[in-house]
Scaffold this motif. Sequence first.
Motif, short mmCIF file in Angstrom:
data_model
loop_
_atom_site.label_atom_id
_atom_site.label_comp_id
_atom_site.label_asym_id
_atom_site.label_seq_id
_atom_site.Cartn_x
_atom_site.Cartn_y
_atom_site.Cartn_z
N SER A 107 -63.24 -7.90 4.13
CA SER A 107 -62.19 -8.10 4.63
C SER A 107 -62.20 -9.69 3.58
O SER A 107 -61.50 -10.28 2.79
CB SER A 107 -62.39 -8.92 5.53
N LEU A 108 -63.21 -10.54 2.93
CA LEU A 108 -63.33 -12.28 2.66
C LEU A 108 -62.86 -11.72 0.70
O LEU A 108 -62.07 -12.11 0.62
CB LEU A 108 -64.13 -12.58 2.63
N ALA A 109 -63.42 -10.24 0.34
CA ALA A 109 -62.70 -10.21 -1.47
C ALA A 109 -61.25 -9.55 -0.54
O ALA A 109 -60.81 -9.62 -1.97
CB ALA A 109 -64.07 -8.69 -1.56
N HIS A 110 -61.27 -8.99 -0.20
CA HIS A 110 -60.04 -8.28 -0.46
C HIS A 110 -59.04 -9.75 0.28
O HIS A 110 -57.87 -9.41 -0.41
CB HIS A 110 -59.41 -7.43 1.13
N ARG A 111 -58.93 -9.71 1.03
CA ARG A 111 -58.54 -11.56 1.23
C ARG A 111 -58.07 -12.77 -0.06
O ARG A 111 -56.61 -13.35 -0.16
CB ARG A 111 -58.81 -12.38 2.30
N TYR A 112 -58.98 -12.69 -0.50
CA TYR A 112 -59.19 -13.21 -2.18
C TYR A 112 -58.35 -12.94 -3.35
O TYR A 112 -57.99 -13.29 -4.21
CB TYR A 112 -60.31 -14.35 -2.16
N LEU A 113 -58.85 -11.78 -3.72
CA LEU A 113 -58.89 -10.69 -4.33
C LEU A 113 -57.73 -9.62 -4.54
O LEU A 113 -57.20 -9.01 -5.37
CB LEU A 113 -60.07 -10.28 -5.07
N GLY A 114 -57.63 -9.20 -3.62
CA GLY A 114 -56.22 -8.01 -2.95
C GLY A 114 -57.33 -6.88 -3.17
O GLY A 114 -59.12 -6.60 -3.55
N PRO A 115 -56.79 -6.11 -2.69
CA PRO A 115 -58.24 -4.59 -2.41
C PRO A 115 -58.43 -4.02 -3.84
O PRO A 115 -59.63 -3.67 -4.15
CB PRO A 115 -56.86 -3.76 -1.23
N ASP A 116 -57.65 -4.12 -4.62
CA ASP A 116 -58.72 -3.45 -6.10
C ASP A 116 -58.77 -3.86 -6.37
O ASP A 116 -60.37 -3.99 -6.56
CB ASP A 116 -57.34 -2.76 -6.68
N ILE A 117 -59.08 -5.18 -6.76
CA ILE A 117 -59.97 -6.18 -7.79
C ILE A 117 -61.13 -6.53 -6.77
O ILE A 117 -61.99 -6.68 -6.92
CB ILE A 117 -59.36 -7.54 -8.56
N GLY A 118 -61.06 -7.21 -5.48
CA GLY A 118 -61.71 -6.75 -4.40
C GLY A 118 -62.92 -6.09 -4.35
O GLY A 118 -64.25 -6.34 -4.49
N ASP A 119 -62.61 -4.68 -3.89
CA ASP A 119 -63.42 -3.58 -4.56
C ASP A 119 -64.41 -3.90 -5.98
O ASP A 119 -65.17 -3.11 -5.90
CB ASP A 119 -62.58 -2.13 -4.54
N LEU A 120 -63.05 -3.79 -6.74
CA LEU A 120 -64.12 -4.29 -8.07
C LEU A 120 -65.30 -5.24 -8.27
O LEU A 120 -66.34 -4.83 -9.00
CB LEU A 120 -63.77 -4.00 -9.19
N TYR A 121 -64.94 -6.35 -7.59
CA TYR A 121 -66.10 -7.05 -7.53
C TYR A 121 -67.41 -6.72 -6.38
O TYR A 121 -68.31 -7.28 -6.82
CB TYR A 121 -65.15 -8.19 -6.11
N LEU A 122 -66.60 -6.54 -5.70
CA LEU A 122 -67.65 -5.88 -4.39
C LEU A 122 -69.21 -4.59 -5.32
O LEU A 122 -70.19 -5.63 -4.78
CB LEU A 122 -67.14 -5.11 -3.04
N GLY A 123 -68.30 -4.24 -5.93
CA GLY A 123 -69.06 -3.13 -6.91
C GLY A 123 -70.02 -3.68 -7.80
O GLY A 123 -70.93 -3.15 -8.05
N ALA A 124 -69.50 -5.23 -8.65
CA ALA A 124 -70.18 -5.72 -9.20
C ALA A 124 -71.10 -6.76 -8.79
O ALA A 124 -72.28 -6.85 -8.90
CB ALA A 124 -69.10 -6.93 -10.44
N ILE A 125 -71.54 -6.90 -6.96
CA ILE A 125 -72.17 -7.84 -6.64
C ILE A 125 -73.05 -6.82 -5.60
O ILE A 125 -73.92 -7.05 -4.86
CB ILE A 125 -71.70 -8.55 -6.38
N ALA A 126 -72.77 -5.41 -6.17
CA ALA A 126 -73.51 -5.02 -5.47
C ALA A 126 -74.88 -4.83 -4.42
O ALA A 126 -75.51 -4.08 -3.86
CB ALA A 126 -73.43 -3.09 -5.29
N ASP A 127 -75.71 -5.30 -6.13
CA ASP A 127 -77.07 -5.60 -6.23
C ASP A 127 -77.69 -6.24 -5.35
O ASP A 127 -78.87 -6.92 -4.86
CB ASP A 127 -78.04 -5.04 -7.50
N THR A 128 -76.80 -7.31 -4.83
CA THR A 128 -76.68 -8.33 -3.92
C THR A 128 -77.22 -7.88 -2.79
O THR A 128 -76.56 -7.77 -2.26
CB THR A 128 -76.30 -10.25 -4.38
N VAL A 129 -77.44 -9.85 -2.16
CA VAL A 129 -77.91 -9.05 -0.21
C VAL A 129 -76.69 -10.82 0.54
O VAL A 129 -77.38 -11.19 -0.30
CB VAL A 129 -79.25 -8.95 0.16
N SER A 130 -76.15 -10.16 0.56
CA SER A 130 -75.53 -11.18 1.45
C SER A 130 -75.57 -11.80 2.88
O SER A 130 -75.06 -10.50 3.98
CB SER A 130 -73.76 -11.20 0.94
#
Length: 142
Positions: free
Chosen positions: A94-117
């Motif tokens: 939700s936060l990634a999509h709020r700030y980056l939009g769905p497409d770039i937000g999903d790319l961002y989430l994929g790029a940080i998939a190895d981190t634990v938040s």
Amino acid sequence: MSKSDREAFLADLHVGVVTIAREGAPPLAAPVWYSYEAGGDVVFVFESASEKVKLFESAGEASLCVQNEAMPYKYVTVEGPTVVNGTDDDVQRSLAHRYLGPDIGDLYLGAIADTVSRVARLTPTRWRTVDYTPFVERVAGG
């Protein structure tokens, strides 16, 4: 600002600056993504190993400031107790999509998939607000 005005302003899309006390050092101030719904908590997602998570847990309180960077200037600062919970993929998405939009937000989430938040929350108990709109309207003549 009225209560409804300040809550609506905080709920709008802004990059905030969270400030947390540090023992023996100046407070940590860092830009952050967040979400807020009127009457609720301010919600953040921080990397588990981040200093923000450690300080949210140890200090137990923080402040967040959000502002308009264009005229008419406005800001809202909230202060209050903090808690840190576990991971929540839905909140992070939700936060990634709020700030980056769905497409770039999903790319961002994929790029940080190895981190634990982890999800962190600040419960607003004190509000400080300024809205220069009336001043600007008065000076500009309406």
